[in-house]
Design a protein around this motif. Structure first.
Motif, mmCIF file in Angstrom:
data_model
loop_
_atom_site.group_PDB
_atom_site.id
_atom_site.type_symbol
_atom_site.label_atom_id
_atom_site.label_comp_id
_atom_site.label_asym_id
_atom_site.label_seq_id
_atom_site.Cartn_x
_atom_site.Cartn_y
_atom_site.Cartn_z
ATOM 1 N N ARG A 166 0.861 -1.183 0.000
ATOM 2 C CA ARG A 166 0.000 0.000 0.000
ATOM 3 C C ARG A 166 0.897 1.232 0.000
ATOM 4 O O ARG A 166 1.832 1.316 0.808
ATOM 5 C CB ARG A 166 -0.896 0.005 1.245
ATOM 6 C CG ARG A 166 -1.886 1.140 1.257
ATOM 7 C CD ARG A 166 -2.756 1.075 2.503
ATOM 8 N NE ARG A 166 -3.766 2.103 2.474
ATOM 9 C CZ ARG A 166 -4.320 2.663 3.538
ATOM 10 N NH1 ARG A 166 -3.963 2.260 4.750
ATOM 11 N NH2 ARG A 166 -5.227 3.601 3.426
ATOM 12 N N SER A 167 0.626 2.143 -0.898
ATOM 13 C CA SER A 167 1.424 3.370 -0.982
ATOM 14 C C SER A 167 0.497 4.565 -0.825
ATOM 15 O O SER A 167 -0.553 4.639 -1.477
ATOM 16 C CB SER A 167 2.123 3.468 -2.335
ATOM 17 O OG SER A 167 2.936 2.338 -2.543
ATOM 18 N N LEU A 168 0.885 5.482 0.040
ATOM 19 C CA LEU A 168 0.080 6.685 0.278
ATOM 20 C C LEU A 168 0.866 7.923 -0.146
ATOM 21 O O LEU A 168 2.093 7.954 0.008
ATOM 22 C CB LEU A 168 -0.271 6.827 1.763
ATOM 23 C CG LEU A 168 -0.934 5.643 2.459
ATOM 24 C CD1 LEU A 168 -1.181 5.956 3.935
ATOM 25 C CD2 LEU A 168 -2.254 5.299 1.780
ATOM 26 N N ALA A 169 0.157 8.931 -0.631
ATOM 27 C CA ALA A 169 0.801 10.222 -0.910
ATOM 28 C C ALA A 169 -0.185 11.340 -0.591
ATOM 29 O O ALA A 169 -1.361 11.253 -0.957
ATOM 30 C CB ALA A 169 1.230 10.305 -2.370
ATOM 31 N N ARG A 170 0.276 12.321 0.137
ATOM 32 C CA ARG A 170 -0.562 13.478 0.483
ATOM 33 C C ARG A 170 0.195 14.728 0.051
ATOM 34 O O ARG A 170 1.432 14.802 0.223
ATOM 35 C CB ARG A 170 -0.811 13.552 2.003
ATOM 36 C CG ARG A 170 -1.899 12.603 2.513
ATOM 37 C CD ARG A 170 -1.467 11.168 2.545
ATOM 38 N NE ARG A 170 -2.469 10.270 3.063
ATOM 39 C CZ ARG A 170 -3.298 9.545 2.296
ATOM 40 N NH1 ARG A 170 -3.245 9.598 0.989
ATOM 41 N NH2 ARG A 170 -4.177 8.733 2.852
ATOM 42 N N ARG A 171 -0.551 15.727 -0.435
ATOM 43 C CA ARG A 171 0.142 16.905 -0.971
ATOM 44 C C ARG A 171 -0.768 18.121 -0.912
ATOM 45 O O ARG A 171 -1.947 18.035 -1.271
ATOM 46 C CB ARG A 171 0.502 16.607 -2.428
ATOM 47 C CG ARG A 171 1.282 17.695 -3.147
ATOM 48 C CD ARG A 171 1.568 17.201 -4.571
ATOM 49 N NE ARG A 171 2.183 18.227 -5.383
ATOM 50 C CZ ARG A 171 3.488 18.452 -5.456
ATOM 51 N NH1 ARG A 171 4.326 17.706 -4.761
ATOM 52 N NH2 ARG A 171 3.959 19.409 -6.231
ATOM 53 N N VAL A 172 -0.242 19.222 -0.434
ATOM 54 C CA VAL A 172 -0.943 20.506 -0.575
ATOM 55 C C VAL A 172 0.045 21.515 -1.156
ATOM 56 O O VAL A 172 1.234 21.473 -0.859
ATOM 57 C CB VAL A 172 -1.545 21.039 0.756
ATOM 58 C CG1 VAL A 172 -2.556 20.084 1.327
ATOM 59 C CG2 VAL A 172 -0.475 21.349 1.760
ATOM 60 N N VAL A 173 -0.482 22.405 -1.988
ATOM 61 C CA VAL A 173 0.364 23.407 -2.647
ATOM 62 C C VAL A 173 -0.283 24.770 -2.481
ATOM 63 O O VAL A 173 -1.442 24.974 -2.866
ATOM 64 C CB VAL A 173 0.513 23.112 -4.158
ATOM 65 C CG1 VAL A 173 1.452 24.135 -4.808
ATOM 66 C CG2 VAL A 173 1.012 21.705 -4.402
ATOM 67 N N LEU A 174 0.461 25.681 -1.897
ATOM 68 C CA LEU A 174 -0.015 27.050 -1.699
ATOM 69 C C LEU A 174 0.840 27.953 -2.580
ATOM 70 O O LEU A 174 2.039 28.094 -2.338
ATOM 71 C CB LEU A 174 0.171 27.412 -0.225
ATOM 72 C CG LEU A 174 -0.866 28.250 0.500
ATOM 73 C CD1 LEU A 174 -2.272 27.739 0.292
ATOM 74 C CD2 LEU A 174 -0.544 28.301 1.991
ATOM 75 N N LEU A 175 0.237 28.518 -3.611
ATOM 76 C CA LEU A 175 0.987 29.368 -4.542
ATOM 77 C C LEU A 175 0.495 30.802 -4.373
ATOM 78 O O LEU A 175 -0.669 31.095 -4.658
ATOM 79 C CB LEU A 175 0.768 28.878 -5.975
ATOM 80 C CG LEU A 175 1.696 29.410 -7.065
ATOM 81 C CD1 LEU A 175 1.704 28.478 -8.262
ATOM 82 C CD2 LEU A 175 1.305 30.797 -7.526
#
Lengths: 461, 431
Positions: free
Chosen positions: A25-34
Motif C-alpha cells: 500500500r502506498s500513500l501520498a498526500r500533498r498541498v500546494v499554496l501558490l
C-alpha cells in the motif's frame, strides 16, 4: 496496517522456481499554496498485490489492484505462466539462483496518517510568515508532501518482512527579480523520515532556515553569471551527495554495468583520489540510523551495506540476486520496487561520500579563485560517468573569501576523472532524502556527503 | 454497465452530499503486458491489472481531490469522505470550475494485444540491431501493450467513456567498442499496430547509427557562440521546458512568466508554428477529453511566431482572466520548414548537432545551461567528431527568436511530429 494476505501462501509456491509475493500500500498526500492560493490539495492511496517467479533465467510477473488472498493466488498463477511463456521461447537454460539467508523480521511500527487539514495548518502559517516578513518577493510557493510505502514480502527462500517507510517534507520556493527584471528563484526542502508530524514538528521550527533561504535570494538578486569553463569548486554536502548518487552510484549498478557502463572494467582500479570513499548504506551509517533505512529488499535479501569506493579504489557493484550470481558478488538488499505493480530493480538506498578531515572554512581560505556551490535542483548522469547538476545557490570564491552570488547554472564532468581531482574533504556529513530517483520506476532514495573541493566544468557566460 | 462506469456512478453519488455543488469522478482500468530485455536478453514478461479512481469535490468553493485504485464499495465510500474532508479543510476560491456539458464514447487504437506477434517483433528488433548495428549495446528494451478503459462523470451530466489500446517501444542503448562507450541514448514510440518492424519506426535507425559514431569523442575546443541544430527528440524536451517556463498555470499565477502579457504578440521567429493537436492522424490515441471534463480540441499555441494561447487550466484561466487551453495532450506538432536537414548542416559554419540535452531545469527567465549529449560538432558545413564534456547555454525564448532554419523532414513517434531546428547565438563551451 494492511492485513497479512501473503504469509499463508508460501506453501503454494511452485516447486523448481524461485517465487516472491508482495502486498503493498502506498500513500501520498500533498498541498500546494501558490501566492496564498491553495492550488493543490490531493490525497492518493494505491494498493495491490504482485508475484514474481524465476525460472531457468527468466522472470514472470503479475499484479492486481486488489489486496486479497484470491488476487495473490491469481497473481502467482499468472506470474508462473508468464515465466513459462518466456522460458519456452527463449530457453536461457540457467539454473536456480544461489541461496540466500532465510528468516523473518518483526513488523515495523505503524505511523499516523494525518488528515488533510493538518498539512494545511502547517503551510498556512508558513505562508503568512513569509508574506508578512519579506519585502522583495515576486512570488512564493509552499508545498507539503508526505508519502509512505508499506510492504509485506514473502519469498520462497529468503527473508519475510512487513515494512513501513513514511517520509514527509515541506518545500519553500521564493521568487524575486534582479534590478534588470530577470527572475531569480531559490528553494529548499525541510523534513525527513517519519510521518509529517514527526518529520516537521512546528511551523516556527523552520523560520530560521527560511530566513537564511531569503538571504540567499537577496544575494542572488545582486548576482553575477558564472564564468564558463573548468573551475575549482567546493561542492556542498548536498551537491556531493547527488554526485555520489548520479555520477558514481548509477555506473556501479550491476544492470548498468552489464549494459556497458564505464565502471565495468574499472573494478579493483583507482577511480578517485585516495581521500574519497563511498558506500551505499542499508540502514545504519557511522553509528546512526540513515534517513531511509532498508532492512529487507523485495527479493527477500537481508540488507547490508554495499561498499563501492574505498580510499579511491572501486571495490564493488550494487547487485540483485541474478546479477550477484553473474559477478560473484553477494546481494546486499538493493532490489527494490516502487509500486505494487512494479518489479524489483537494482536501486540505491542511502548513498554517501564519507566525510574527511578538513574544515569548510579552511577549504574556502585555501581557494584563490573558484566557486562554492550549495544547492541543486536536479542532476543527471549516464553510463560513461559524464554528469551534470543544476546549481541554484552558489557563490564566487575570490582570494579565499566568499564573493558574489551566482545565477542558476550547471556543472558537469566525468565522475571518475573529476573524483581524482578531489584534494580536500570536509569533516561534516549532510543528508538529503526528499527526492525520487528515476530508473523505469521512481524510488525514494537518500544521499549525502561532506564538502568536496575539486575541478569541474561550469556553465555560464 | 462496465466496472468503471459502475464505480464512477457510486463515487459520484457518495460525493453529492450536503453543500457539495460540483463533483466529478474519473475511473479507469488498464491492462498491460510487457516484455523487458536487459543487455540484449529477454528477462521478464510482466502483466498488470490496475484500476484508478480520481474524485474531486467543490464545497463552498473549496476544492479537494483524492485518488485511489480500488473499485470496492467501501473503498469508494472512504475515498468520497476523504475528498469532502479535504475540500472542507481548504480555502474558498471561486475560480474552481468544471465542465457543464459534454458527452461522448470513444474507441481508438488496438484494444487487444497480440503477444506472440509482440514477442516476434521484439526479437526481430534485437536480431536486426545485432546484425546491422554491431557496435550498439542494447542496455534495455521494453515493449508493451496497454489497454485503457476510462469513464468521466460529473454532477452536471457530463459523461465520457473511452477505450483505447496501443503498443509502446522503449530503448536504452549506447555504442560500445572495447572499453570505450558512447553516452547512453533512448528512444520511445507508441503505435497502434504491429505491421512495421520497430526498427523502421520513428527515428530509431538514425539514433542507433549515431550511437556507433559517438563512441570516440572529444570536447569542443574553447568557448564560442555558434549554431545548434536540435534533433526532433531534443527539440521536444526543449519545448516542454519552454511551455513550463512561459505559458502554464504556475508561472502565470505567480507572475514569473516573461510572456504573461504577450498574448497575441510576436514572441518568436515568424517561421514557428507550434500546435497541440491530439486529433492529428500521426498521434496515437490522442486525448479525447480533459481532466476537467471538456472535450479536447486542437489549437495553435504559437502561430507564425505569435503567441495565440496559454496552457491554462480552467482554474488558472479564471484566476488570470484568460481562456483555458482547449486540450492538455502535449501532442506537439511543429510546422516543418522547407530546408532539407542536409542543407541546414551545410549552412552551419561552426556549431553542434544536439540529440540530447542534459541540464538543470531552466531558471524562471528561461536561461539554460547543460551538457550536449549524443552530439556532433559541425565545422564548415560538415558533421565532424562526436563531442563530450561540451556544454551549451542560452535562453529558451531567446533562441527561438534567433532561428536559422527549420528542416522539411519531421519525426513521428506516435505522440507528435517535430522537425530539426537550427538556432543561433548559443554559447558552446568545451575544454
Amino acid at each position: 496496517m494492511i492485513p497479512d494476505i501473503v504469509s499463508s501462501l508460501q506453501g503454494s509456491f511452485a516447486k523448481g522456481a524461485h517465487s516472491e509475493l508482495r502486498a503493498q500500500r502506498s500513500l501520498a498526500r500533498r498541498v500546494v499554496l501558490l501566492g496564498g492560493n491553495l492550488v493543490g490539495n490531493t490525497r492518493s492511496d494505491s494498493q495491490g498485490v504482485c508475484a514474481r517467479v524465476y525460472k531457468n533465467g527468466v522472470y514472470g510477473f503479475a499484479s492486481a489492484a486488489d489486496l486479497s488472498q484470491d488476487a495473490a493466488r491469481r497473481a502467482l498463477e499468472t506470474a508462473s505462466k508468464n515465466a513459462v511463456f518466456l522460458d519456452e521461447r527463449v530457453k536461457p537454460g540457467k539454473g536456480a539462483l544461489p541461496d540466500i539467508k532465510s528468516g523473518s523480521l518483526p513488523p515495523q511500527p505503524d505511523f499516523l496518517d494525518l488528515e488533510q487539514k493538518r498539512y494545511l495548518d502547517f503551510v498556512n502559517p508558513i505562508d503568512e510568515y513569509i508574506k508578512s516578513k519579506y519585502e522583495h518577493l515576486t512570488s512564493r510557493t509552499i508545498v507539503a508532501t508526505a508519502d509512505s510505502m508499506e510492504k509485506q514480502i514473502v519469498t520462497s527462500d529468503g527473508y519475510a518482512a512487513h515494512i513501513l517507510a513514511p517520509r514527509a517534507y515541506v518545500y519553500v520556493i521564493l521568487n524575486s527579480q534582479t534590478k534588470d527584471g530577470m527572475p531569480v528563484e531559490v528553494f529548499k526542502a525541510f523534513g525527513g523520515p517519519g510521518s509529517f508530524d514527526v518529520a516537521l514538528g512546528n511551523p516556527e521550527d523552520i523560520h530560521e532556515e527560511i530566513d537564511a533561504l531569503y538571504d540567499h535570494l537577496m544575494k542572488k538578486r545582486e548576482g553575477v553569471f558564472a564564468s564558463a569553463g573548468l573551475k575549482t569548486v567546493i561542492l556542498s554536502g548536498e551537491m556531493s551527495g547527488i554526485l555520489a548518487h548520479e555520477a558514481v552510484g548509477h555506473t556501479v549498478e550491476a544492470d548498468l554495468v552489464l549494459g556497458g557502463s564505464v565502471a565495468g572494467p574499472m573494478l579493483g582500479k583507482m577511480v578517485a583520489s585516495p581521500l574519497v570513499s563511498m558506500t551505499d548504506f542499508a540502514h545504519t551509517a557511522f553509528g546512526e540510523k540513515v534517513p531511509l533505512p532498508v532492512y529487507v529488499d523485495d527479493e527477500g535479501v537481508l540488507a547490508d551495506d554495499a561498499e563501492l569506493i574505498k580510499d579511491g579504489k572501486l571495490v564493488g557493484f550494487m547487485v540483485n540476486r541474478e546479477t550477484g550470481r553473474h559477478f560473484g558478488m553477494e546481494p546486499k538488499g538493493n532490489a527494490r520496487a516502487f509500486a505494487f505493480n512494479d518489479e524489483p530493480l537494482i536501486r540505491m538506498r542511502n548513498t554517501v561520500v564519507h566525510p574527511g578531515e578538513s574544515k569548510l572554512e579552511d577549504m574556502i581560505k585555501a581557494t584563490e579563485d573558484g566557486y562554492y556551490l550549495m544547492y541543486t535542483n536536479n542532476g543527471q548522469a549516464d553510463t560513461t560517468g559524464e554528469f551534470m547538476f543544476g546549481v541554484t545557490v552558489g557563490y564566487e570564491i575570490k582570494e579565499g573569501k566568499l564573493g558574489k552570488a551566482i545565477f542558476d547554472t550547471t556543472i558537469s564532468g566525468v565522475a571518475f576523472d573529476m573524483l581524482k581531482t578531489v584534494d580536500m574533504v570536509s569533516d561534516t556529513l549532510t543528508w538529503s532524502s526528499s527526492g525520487f530517483c528515476g530508473k523505469k520506476q521512481p524510488m525514494p532514495v537518500s544521499m549525502g556527503g561532506p564538502e568536496l573541493r575539486c575541478q569541474v566544468m561550469i556553465g555560464g557566460k | 454497465m462496465n466496472r468503471e462506469l459502475q464505480a464512477a456512478k457510486q463515487a459520484l453519488e457518495h460525493l453529492l452530499v450536503d453543500g457539495v455543488h460540483d463533483a466529478s469522478v474519473s475511473a479507469s482500468t488498464s491492462r498491460k503486458s510487457e516484455f523487458t530485455v536487459d543487455s540484449g536478453k529477454f528477462n521478464l514478461l510482466r502483466t498488470t491489472l490496475d484500476h484508478s479512481l480520481g474524485l474531486m469535490a467543490i464545497k463552498g468553493h473549496c476544492r479537494g481531490t483524492v485518488s485511489g485504485n480500488s473499485f470496492e464499495e467501501e473503498a469508494i465510500k472512504a475515498a468520497a469522505r476523504d475528498c469532502i474532508a479535504s475540500a472542507e479543510a481548504g480555502q474558498p476560491d471561486e475560480a474552481w470550475e468544471i465542465a457543464r456539458e459534454g458527452e461522448g464514447s470513444f474507441v481508438s487504437g488496438a484494444p487487444e494485444p497480440d503477444m506472440d506477434k509482440l514477442f516476434t517483433r521484439t526479437k526481430e528488433l534485437l536480431d536486426s540491431v545485432k546484425a546491422e548495428y554491431p557496435k550498439v549495446m542494447l542496455e534495455q528494451v521494453v515493449t508493451a501493450h496497454t489497454t485503457h478503459k476510462s469513464v468521466y462523470l460529473n454532477n452536471h451530466g457530463v459523461q465520457y467513456e473511452s477505450t483505447s489500446g496501443s503498443y509502446s517501444v522503449s530503448l536504452m542503448f549506447s555504442g560500445q567498442e572495447g572499453e570505450k562507450s558512447s553516452s547512453f541514448n533512448g528512444a520511445y514510440l507508441i503505435t497502434d499496430n504491429l505491421d512495421t518492424p520497430f526498427l523502421e519506426l520513428s527515428n530509431i535507425r538514425q539514433n542507433l547509427a549515431d550511437a556507433e559514431n559517438q563512441i570516440h569523442t572529444k570536447p569542443a575546443e574553447g568557448k564560442f557562440e555558434g549554431t545548434v541544430i536540435f534533433t526532433p527528440d531534443c527539440l521536444g524536451s526543449m519545448l516542454y521546458s519552454l511551455i513550463g517556463n512561459y505559458v502554464t498555470d504556475g508561472v502565470l499565477l505567480d507572475g514569473t512568466s516573461l510572456w504573461k502579457d504577450a498574448l497575441d504578440t510576436k514572441v518568436v521567429d515568424e517561421r514557428i508554428t507550434l500546435s497541440m493537436n491530439p486529433s492529428d492522424s500521426r498521434v496515437v490515441n490522442g486525448e479525447k477529453y480533459t481532466g476537467e471534463g471538456f472535450i479536447s480540441q486542437d489549437f495553435d499555441l504559437i502561430k507564425n511566431g505569435v503567441l495565440k494561447q496559454f496552457m491554462l487550466s480552467s482554474y488558472g484561466a479564471n484566476k488570470v482572466g484568460k481562456t483555458r487551453a482547449p486540450n492538455f495532450s502535449y501532442a506537439m506538432i511543429m510546422q516543418p520548414g522547407d530546408t532539407p536537414l542536409e542543407e541546414l548542416i551545410k549552412n552551419t559554419k561552426k556549431g553542434l548537432l544536439v540529440s540530447r540535452y542534459s541540464g538543470g531545469a531552466p531558471g524562471t527567465g528561461g536561461e539554460f545551461s547543460g551538457v550536449a549529449k549524443n552530439s556532433f560538432l559541425i565545422e564548415d558545413g560538415k558533421v565532424t567528431t562526436a563531442v563530450s564534456e561540451t556544454m551549451i547555454s542560452g535562453n529558451l525564448a531567446g533562441m527561438l527568436k534567433d532561428i536559422v532554419g527549420i528542416s522539411k523532414e519531421t519525426v513521428e513517434d506516435g505522440t507528435g511530429s517535430l522537425p530539426w531546428l537550427a538556432v543561433d547565438g548559443i554559447t558552446i563551451s568545451g575544454k
